[in-house]
Scaffold this motif. Structure first.
Motif, PDB file in Angstrom:
ATOM      1  N   ARG A   1     -11.936   2.595  10.674  1.00 17.82           N
ATOM      2  CA  ARG A   1     -12.338   3.610   9.712  1.00 17.82           C
ATOM      3  C   ARG A   1     -11.688   3.451   8.340  1.00 17.82           C
ATOM      4  NH1 ARG A   1     -13.522   4.340  14.351  1.00 17.82           N
ATOM      5  NH2 ARG A   1     -15.160   5.721  15.043  1.00 17.82           N
ATOM      6  N   LEU A   2     -10.860   2.447   8.202  1.00 16.62           N
ATOM      7  CA  LEU A   2     -10.223   2.222   6.900  1.00 16.62           C
ATOM      8  C   LEU A   2     -11.270   1.870   5.847  1.00 16.62           C
ATOM      9  CD1 LEU A   2      -7.051   0.145   7.758  1.00 16.62           C
ATOM     10  CD2 LEU A   2      -7.126   2.227   6.366  1.00 16.62           C
ATOM     11  N   PRO A   3     -11.271   2.587   4.737  1.00 16.53           N
ATOM     12  CA  PRO A   3     -12.193   2.219   3.656  1.00 16.53           C
ATOM     13  C   PRO A   3     -11.868   0.825   3.135  1.00 16.53           C
ATOM     14  CG  PRO A   3     -11.281   4.416   3.310  1.00 16.53           C
ATOM     15  CD  PRO A   3     -10.516   3.789   4.446  1.00 16.53           C
ATOM     16  N   GLY A   4     -12.881   0.054   2.850  1.00 15.39           N
ATOM     17  CA  GLY A   4     -12.703  -1.327   2.416  1.00 15.39           C
ATOM     18  C   GLY A   4     -11.762  -1.497   1.245  1.00 15.39           C
ATOM     19  N   ARG A   5     -11.801  -0.571   0.293  1.00 15.83           N
ATOM     20  CA  ARG A   5     -10.976  -0.723  -0.917  1.00 15.83           C
ATOM     21  C   ARG A   5      -9.488  -0.607  -0.647  1.00 15.83           C
ATOM     22  NH1 ARG A   5     -13.607   3.055  -5.200  1.00 15.83           N
ATOM     23  NH2 ARG A   5     -11.408   3.466  -5.541  1.00 15.83           N
ATOM     24  N   VAL A   6      -9.106   0.077   0.422  1.00 17.20           N
ATOM     25  CA  VAL A   6      -7.675   0.238   0.712  1.00 17.20           C
ATOM     26  C   VAL A   6      -7.269  -0.439   2.016  1.00 17.20           C
ATOM     27  CG1 VAL A   6      -7.419   2.342  -0.654  1.00 17.20           C
ATOM     28  CG2 VAL A   6      -8.007   2.510   1.787  1.00 17.20           C
ATOM     29  N   ARG A   7      -8.199  -1.109   2.657  1.00 12.82           N
ATOM     30  CA  ARG A   7      -7.943  -1.708   3.968  1.00 12.82           C
ATOM     31  C   ARG A   7      -6.762  -2.689   3.949  1.00 12.82           C
ATOM     32  NH1 ARG A   7     -10.100  -2.239   8.782  1.00 12.82           N
ATOM     33  NH2 ARG A   7      -9.802  -4.163   9.932  1.00 12.82           N
ATOM     34  N   ALA A   8      -6.802  -3.662   3.059  1.00 15.04           N
ATOM     35  CA  ALA A   8      -5.731  -4.669   3.017  1.00 15.04           C
ATOM     36  C   ALA A   8      -4.389  -4.014   2.701  1.00 15.04           C
ATOM     37  CB  ALA A   8      -6.057  -5.750   1.992  1.00 15.04           C
ATOM     38  N   LEU A   9      -4.375  -3.056   1.795  1.00 14.46           N
ATOM     39  CA  LEU A   9      -3.154  -2.362   1.432  1.00 14.46           C
ATOM     40  C   LEU A   9      -2.553  -1.651   2.646  1.00 14.46           C
ATOM     41  CD1 LEU A   9      -1.153  -1.310  -0.712  1.00 14.46           C
ATOM     42  CD2 LEU A   9      -2.789   0.549  -1.151  1.00 14.46           C
ATOM     43  N   VAL A  10      -3.375  -0.920   3.399  1.00 12.98           N
ATOM     44  CA  VAL A  10      -2.876  -0.180   4.563  1.00 12.98           C
ATOM     45  C   VAL A  10      -2.414  -1.139   5.657  1.00 12.98           C
ATOM     46  CG1 VAL A  10      -3.511   1.421   6.418  1.00 12.98           C
ATOM     47  CG2 VAL A  10      -4.199   1.898   4.064  1.00 12.98           C
ATOM     48  N   LEU A  11      -3.171  -2.184   5.903  1.00 13.35           N
ATOM     49  CA  LEU A  11      -2.768  -3.137   6.945  1.00 13.35           C
ATOM     50  C   LEU A  11      -1.444  -3.819   6.592  1.00 13.35           C
ATOM     51  CD1 LEU A  11      -6.215  -4.681   7.930  1.00 13.35           C
ATOM     52  CD2 LEU A  11      -4.907  -2.903   9.128  1.00 13.35           C
ATOM     53  N   GLU A  12      -1.253  -4.166   5.324  1.00  6.43           N
ATOM     54  CA  GLU A  12       0.024  -4.742   4.896  1.00  6.43           C
ATOM     55  C   GLU A  12       1.147  -3.712   5.020  1.00  6.43           C
ATOM     56  OE1 GLU A  12      -0.264  -6.527   0.989  1.00  6.43           O
ATOM     57  OE2 GLU A  12      -2.179  -7.444   1.540  1.00  6.43           O
ATOM     58  N   ASP A  13       0.836  -2.475   4.703  1.00  6.70           N
ATOM     59  CA  ASP A  13       1.819  -1.396   4.817  1.00  6.70           C
ATOM     60  C   ASP A  13       2.220  -1.183   6.283  1.00  6.70           C
ATOM     61  OD1 ASP A  13       3.460   0.615   3.750  1.00  6.70           O
ATOM     62  OD2 ASP A  13       1.877   2.137   3.867  1.00  6.70           O
ATOM     63  N   GLN A  14       1.263  -1.304   7.186  1.00  5.56           N
ATOM     64  CA  GLN A  14       1.569  -1.167   8.612  1.00  5.56           C
ATOM     65  C   GLN A  14       2.550  -2.246   9.066  1.00  5.56           C
ATOM     66  OE1 GLN A  14      -2.212  -1.083  10.677  1.00  5.56           O
ATOM     67  NE2 GLN A  14      -2.484   1.092  10.284  1.00  5.56           N
ATOM     68  N   VAL A  15       2.363  -3.464   8.586  1.00  2.00           N
ATOM     69  CA  VAL A  15       3.280  -4.545   8.947  1.00  2.00           C
ATOM     70  C   VAL A  15       4.671  -4.262   8.376  1.00  2.00           C
ATOM     71  CG1 VAL A  15       3.799  -6.999   8.601  1.00  2.00           C
ATOM     72  CG2 VAL A  15       1.472  -6.279   9.186  1.00  2.00           C
ATOM     73  N   LYS A  16       4.738  -3.861   7.111  1.00  2.00           N
ATOM     74  CA  LYS A  16       6.023  -3.611   6.451  1.00  2.00           C
ATOM     75  C   LYS A  16       6.800  -2.461   7.089  1.00  2.00           C
ATOM     76  CE  LYS A  16       4.962  -5.068   1.754  1.00  2.00           C
ATOM     77  NZ  LYS A  16       4.775  -4.584   0.380  1.00  2.00           N
ATOM     78  N   ARG A  17       6.094  -1.387   7.434  1.00  2.00           N
ATOM     79  CA  ARG A  17       6.787  -0.185   7.908  1.00  2.00           C
ATOM     80  C   ARG A  17       6.675   0.036   9.414  1.00  2.00           C
ATOM     81  NH1 ARG A  17       5.429   4.999   5.004  1.00  2.00           N
ATOM     82  NH2 ARG A  17       3.425   4.162   4.379  1.00  2.00           N
ATOM     83  N   ASN A  18       6.196  -0.941  10.138  1.00  3.85           N
ATOM     84  CA  ASN A  18       6.011  -0.781  11.581  1.00  3.85           C
ATOM     85  C   ASN A  18       7.289  -0.332  12.279  1.00  3.85           C
ATOM     86  OD1 ASN A  18       4.379  -0.933  13.988  1.00  3.85           O
ATOM     87  ND2 ASN A  18       5.490  -2.802  14.476  1.00  3.85           N
TER      88      ASN A  18
END
Length: 169
Positions: A143-160
């Motif tokens: 459900r991640l909007p395309g415009r913020v998808r990469a940002l959120v996925l990178e954020d998940q890796v950083k803050r996991n």
């Protein structure tokens, strides 16, 4: 603790010196609200007369459409977290997810708080299923909007690690 000690400038709004546009900020808020709403039934099942988490999610959507201010939205997030505090398990995490979502208008990085608490809620609701958290995480990612998808996925890796490692495979 779901916020990093060093903030990612891509998750700081432009008006505060970062690179996050208002449109992308609203997309993050809507996604966080959707994550929280997806597990809200886990709170409602245990606390059907307490509307604070539902009101927090509605406040996010009202902030996005311009009908509610950021401070009012953030206050409703605090009320949802207040509903969570005396509880345990899935209901508690679902209410925290709603509270975190309502704080995204104030600090965009709360987007992962909403997602992480939603995953924790699902895990707590079905502790015998090791896949429950992964299914919720995958549902969220779809459900991640395309415009913020990469940002959120990178954020998940950083803050996991500070998000209870809920974004691991």
């Amino acid at each position: 603790m779901i916020l990093p000690k060093v903030r990612d400038p891509r998750l700081i709004t432009i008006r505060r010196g970062g690179g996050l546009s208002d449109d992308d900020h609203r997309l993050l808020a809507l996604w966080a609200a959707e994550c929280a709403d997806h597990v809200l039934h886990l709170f409602d099942d245990e606390q059907p007369s307490d509307t604070r988490p539902r009101e927090a999610i509605a406040a996010v959507r009202a902030w996005v459409d311009g009908s509610l201010g950021m401070m009012d939205t953030r206050a409703r997030g605090g009320h949802a977290m207040g509903a969570a505090r005396p509880l345990r398990g899935a209901a508690r995490y679902a209410a925290y997810a709603a509270g975190q979502a309502a704080c995204v208008p104030h600090v965009p990085e709360h987007e992962l708080g909403a997602a992480a608490y939603a995953i924790r809620a699902v895990r707590a609701a079905d502790p015998l299923s090791p896949a429950a958290g992964r299914w919720e995480r995958d549902w969220q990612r779809e459900r991640l909007p395309g415009r913020v998808r990469a940002l959120v996925l990178e954020d998940q890796v950083k803050r996991n690690t500070i998000c209870w490692s809920v974004f691991d495979d």
